[in-house]
Design a protein around this motif. Structure first.
Motif, PDB file in Angstrom:
ATOM      1  N   ILE A 170      47.898  49.541  36.242  1.00  0.00           N
ATOM      2  CA  ILE A 170      48.425  50.334  37.349  1.00  0.00           C
ATOM      3  C   ILE A 170      49.718  49.692  37.837  1.00  0.00           C
ATOM      4  CG2 ILE A 170      47.982  51.193  39.679  1.00  0.00           C
ATOM      5  CD1 ILE A 170      44.995  51.021  39.054  1.00  0.00           C
ATOM      6  N   ASP A 171      50.779  50.476  37.902  1.00  0.00           N
ATOM      7  CA  ASP A 171      52.079  49.965  38.322  1.00  0.00           C
ATOM      8  C   ASP A 171      52.157  49.964  39.848  1.00  0.00           C
ATOM      9  OD1 ASP A 171      54.631  49.058  38.388  1.00  0.00           O
ATOM     10  OD2 ASP A 171      55.569  50.940  37.762  1.00  0.00           O
ATOM     11  N   THR A 172      52.327  48.805  40.451  1.00  0.00           N
ATOM     12  CA  THR A 172      52.419  48.705  41.904  1.00  0.00           C
ATOM     13  C   THR A 172      53.171  47.439  42.276  1.00  0.00           C
ATOM     14  OG1 THR A 172      51.166  48.567  43.978  1.00  0.00           O
ATOM     15  CG2 THR A 172      50.216  47.489  42.063  1.00  0.00           C
ATOM     16  N   SER A 173      53.811  47.475  43.436  1.00  0.00           N
ATOM     17  CA  SER A 173      54.499  46.290  43.942  1.00  0.00           C
ATOM     18  C   SER A 173      53.626  45.510  44.912  1.00  0.00           C
ATOM     19  CB  SER A 173      55.800  46.705  44.648  1.00  0.00           C
ATOM     20  OG  SER A 173      55.513  47.579  45.733  1.00  0.00           O
ATOM     21  N   GLU A 174      52.420  46.020  45.209  1.00  0.00           N
ATOM     22  CA  GLU A 174      51.508  45.361  46.143  1.00  0.00           C
ATOM     23  C   GLU A 174      50.129  45.251  45.493  1.00  0.00           C
ATOM     24  OE1 GLU A 174      51.300  45.567  50.872  1.00  0.00           O
ATOM     25  OE2 GLU A 174      50.331  47.287  49.934  1.00  0.00           O
ATOM     26  N   PRO A 175      49.912  44.218  44.680  1.00  0.00           N
ATOM     27  CA  PRO A 175      48.655  44.092  43.938  1.00  0.00           C
ATOM     28  C   PRO A 175      47.482  43.719  44.837  1.00  0.00           C
ATOM     29  CG  PRO A 175      50.010  42.156  43.595  1.00  0.00           C
ATOM     30  CD  PRO A 175      50.849  43.126  44.378  1.00  0.00           C
ATOM     31  N   THR A 176      46.290  43.933  44.314  1.00  0.00           N
ATOM     32  CA  THR A 176      45.048  43.636  45.012  1.00  0.00           C
ATOM     33  C   THR A 176      44.337  42.484  44.314  1.00  0.00           C
ATOM     34  OG1 THR A 176      44.817  45.990  45.544  1.00  0.00           O
ATOM     35  CG2 THR A 176      42.866  44.590  45.844  1.00  0.00           C
ATOM     36  N   SER A 177      44.037  41.429  45.066  1.00  0.00           N
ATOM     37  CA  SER A 177      43.223  40.332  44.545  1.00  0.00           C
ATOM     38  C   SER A 177      41.763  40.599  44.881  1.00  0.00           C
ATOM     39  CB  SER A 177      43.663  38.997  45.149  1.00  0.00           C
ATOM     40  OG  SER A 177      45.016  38.722  44.842  1.00  0.00           O
ATOM     41  N   PHE A 178      40.868  40.205  43.971  1.00  0.00           N
ATOM     42  CA  PHE A 178      39.449  40.542  44.101  1.00  0.00           C
ATOM     43  C   PHE A 178      38.619  39.292  43.858  1.00  0.00           C
ATOM     44  CE2 PHE A 178      35.385  41.917  42.378  1.00  0.00           C
ATOM     45  CZ  PHE A 178      35.034  43.016  43.145  1.00  0.00           C
ATOM     46  N   TYR A 179      37.766  38.949  44.829  1.00  0.00           N
ATOM     47  CA  TYR A 179      36.891  37.779  44.723  1.00  0.00           C
ATOM     48  C   TYR A 179      35.482  38.217  45.108  1.00  0.00           C
ATOM     49  CZ  TYR A 179      41.565  35.861  45.312  1.00  0.00           C
ATOM     50  OH  TYR A 179      42.909  35.617  45.197  1.00  0.00           O
ATOM     51  N   ALA A 180      34.504  37.941  44.257  1.00  0.00           N
ATOM     52  CA  ALA A 180      33.148  38.422  44.522  1.00  0.00           C
ATOM     53  C   ALA A 180      32.114  37.413  44.056  1.00  0.00           C
ATOM     54  CB  ALA A 180      32.916  39.762  43.821  1.00  0.00           C
ATOM     55  N   VAL A 181      31.003  37.369  44.784  1.00  0.00           N
ATOM     56  CA  VAL A 181      29.835  36.581  44.394  1.00  0.00           C
ATOM     57  C   VAL A 181      28.622  37.496  44.457  1.00  0.00           C
ATOM     58  CG1 VAL A 181      28.275  34.715  45.074  1.00  0.00           C
ATOM     59  CG2 VAL A 181      30.745  34.339  45.088  1.00  0.00           C
ATOM     60  N   TYR A 182      27.837  37.479  43.387  1.00  0.00           N
ATOM     61  CA  TYR A 182      26.631  38.298  43.291  1.00  0.00           C
ATOM     62  C   TYR A 182      25.434  37.370  43.098  1.00  0.00           C
ATOM     63  CZ  TYR A 182      30.309  41.682  42.293  1.00  0.00           C
ATOM     64  OH  TYR A 182      31.449  42.442  42.362  1.00  0.00           O
ATOM     65  N   ASP A 183      24.527  37.391  44.051  1.00  0.00           N
ATOM     66  CA  ASP A 183      23.359  36.505  44.054  1.00  0.00           C
ATOM     67  C   ASP A 183      22.143  37.301  43.592  1.00  0.00           C
ATOM     68  OD1 ASP A 183      21.355  34.715  44.509  1.00  0.00           O
ATOM     69  OD2 ASP A 183      21.741  34.444  46.643  1.00  0.00           O
ATOM     70  N   GLY A 184      21.777  37.127  42.331  1.00  0.00           N
ATOM     71  CA  GLY A 184      20.678  37.894  41.764  1.00  0.00           C
ATOM     72  C   GLY A 184      19.315  37.341  42.146  1.00  0.00           C
ATOM     73  N   HIS A 185      18.319  38.214  42.152  1.00  0.00           N
ATOM     74  CA  HIS A 185      16.933  37.799  42.360  1.00  0.00           C
ATOM     75  C   HIS A 185      16.031  38.631  41.459  1.00  0.00           C
ATOM     76  CE1 HIS A 185      18.113  40.622  45.679  1.00  0.00           C
ATOM     77  NE2 HIS A 185      17.074  41.302  45.205  1.00  0.00           N
ATOM     78  N   ALA A 186      14.895  38.049  41.075  1.00  0.00           N
ATOM     79  CA  ALA A 186      13.980  38.669  40.108  1.00  0.00           C
ATOM     80  C   ALA A 186      14.701  38.947  38.793  1.00  0.00           C
ATOM     81  CB  ALA A 186      13.360  39.948  40.671  1.00  0.00           C
ATOM     82  N   GLY A 187      15.541  38.000  38.387  1.00  0.00           N
ATOM     83  CA  GLY A 187      16.298  38.144  37.153  1.00  0.00           C
ATOM     84  C   GLY A 187      17.788  38.264  37.419  1.00  0.00           C
ATOM     85  N   SER A 188      18.566  38.176  36.355  1.00  0.00           N
ATOM     86  CA  SER A 188      20.025  38.200  36.484  1.00  0.00           C
ATOM     87  C   SER A 188      20.637  39.557  36.157  1.00  0.00           C
ATOM     88  CB  SER A 188      20.640  37.148  35.553  1.00  0.00           C
ATOM     89  OG  SER A 188      20.316  37.434  34.191  1.00  0.00           O
ATOM     90  N   ALA A 189      19.817  40.555  35.835  1.00  0.00           N
ATOM     91  CA  ALA A 189      20.348  41.830  35.347  1.00  0.00           C
ATOM     92  C   ALA A 189      21.253  42.505  36.367  1.00  0.00           C
ATOM     93  CB  ALA A 189      19.198  42.760  34.962  1.00  0.00           C
TER      94      ALA A 189
END
Length: 311
Positions: free
Chosen positions: A64-83
């Motif tokens: 995507i061509d843009t002059s204002e990019p988006t940074s993305f940071y995420a943490v996903y804490d799984g339970h009852a497996g990692s699926a």
């Protein structure tokens, strides 16, 4: 077999054709001021159920061509497996970019991404008789705007001029508004070691957990922060960190790293020291975190000894 080999050869030749590369938009310039470190540890657990995602420029990743990019940071804490955590790590940011509101209304796009990720995973888990779920905390930065979105009890801590601000109000079953929502929809909140939904799940919102619907929803809460360039860092981590290391100690460890060597490349050189400084001390917990840091000005480094404040 000949038909299969011919098809494979055709695909390989197509990938060798670089004639279309010139038509792709150039990647947006990277933010050289911000540095990111990410790490995870499973300690004594047999498997690692958490996942984290760090993408410095979503638009460049998806062309995507843009002059204002988006940074993305995420943490996903799984339970009852990692699926569920694995599915979130692979798809949530993709669904965010797929939203027609991605460039015009980031909050609405984030809401759609959470709900779509949940719906798609629940559908697949029902088909395959899979179980499990994952909390999710996401921090997206675009220009002078930071958006934090979460479902569950993973947290995001913002540090600005020695002041700490917790961006997340965690979703626990004993939170009064969460308890009311669960009970009014037909569920129960009981105490068994800790407060649990229907006597089992210790979080009141998550992606997945099909058997707890509709009591456990994936609808995120969000917090928007207007940035002015005086922010020092943001830490995104699951409860494997926050349950055993205080926010003050996490911040002090990162500030100490910044003060000791402010020009160090955190991605390459600072990871081991930073992880060791705020490592999860208990052996039966998993943990995953990301930290986005900006260099400290000299006068702010001199004020470190004055201590931290909470806002």
């Amino acid at each position: 077999m000949q038909a299969v080999m011919a098809r494979v050869n055709e695909v390989c030749l197509r990938y060798q054709d670089n004639s279309k590369l010139d038509s792709l938009p150039p990647p947006a310039p990277l933010d050289r001021e911000a540095r990111t470190v990410a790490a995870a540890t499973k300690n004594m657990r047999r498997t690692m159920e958490d996942r984290h995602v760090v993408i410095g420029n979503l638009e460049a990743l998806f062309g995507i061509d843009t002059s204002e990019p988006t940074s993305f940071y995420a943490v996903y804490d799984g339970h009852a497996g990692s699926a569920a955590a694995t599915y979130c790590a692979a798809h949530l940011h993709q669904y965010l970019v797929d939203s027609p509101y991605f460039r015009t209304d980031l909050q609405r796009a984030m809401l759609e991404a959470f709900l779509r990720t949940d719906a798609e995973f629940v559908s697949k888990s029902n088909q395959r008789r899979a179980c499990g779920g994952s909390t999710a905390v996401v921090v997206a930065v675009r220009g002078r705007c930071l958006l934090a979105a979460w479902a569950g009890d993973s947290l995001a801590l913002l540090a600005k001029r020695m002041r700490l601000r917790q961006l997340v109000h965690p979703h626990k079953p004993d939170r009064p508004d969460e308890r009311e929502r669960i009970v009014s929809s037909g569920g129960t909140v009981t105490h068994y070691g800790t407060w649990r939904v229907n006597g089992q799940l210790a979080v009141s919102r998550a992606i997945g957990d099909a058997k707890y619907k509709p009591y456990v929803t994936a609808r995120p809460e969000m917090e928007v922060v207007k940035l002015n360039g005086k922010e020092d860092f943001v830490v995104v981590a699951c409860d494997g960190l926050w349950d055993f290391v205080s926010e003050d100690n996490v911040a002090i460890s990162i500030y100490a790293q910044l003060v000791t060597d402010p020009k160090r490349n955190f991605v390459c050189g600072g990871q081991c020291q930073l992880v060791n400084a705020i490592a999860v001390p208990r052996g039966d917990e998993t943990g995953s975190f990301t930290a986005r840091c900006t260099p400290l000005e000299e006068r702010r480094r001199e004020t470190l000894a004055r201590g931290l404040c909470h806002s």
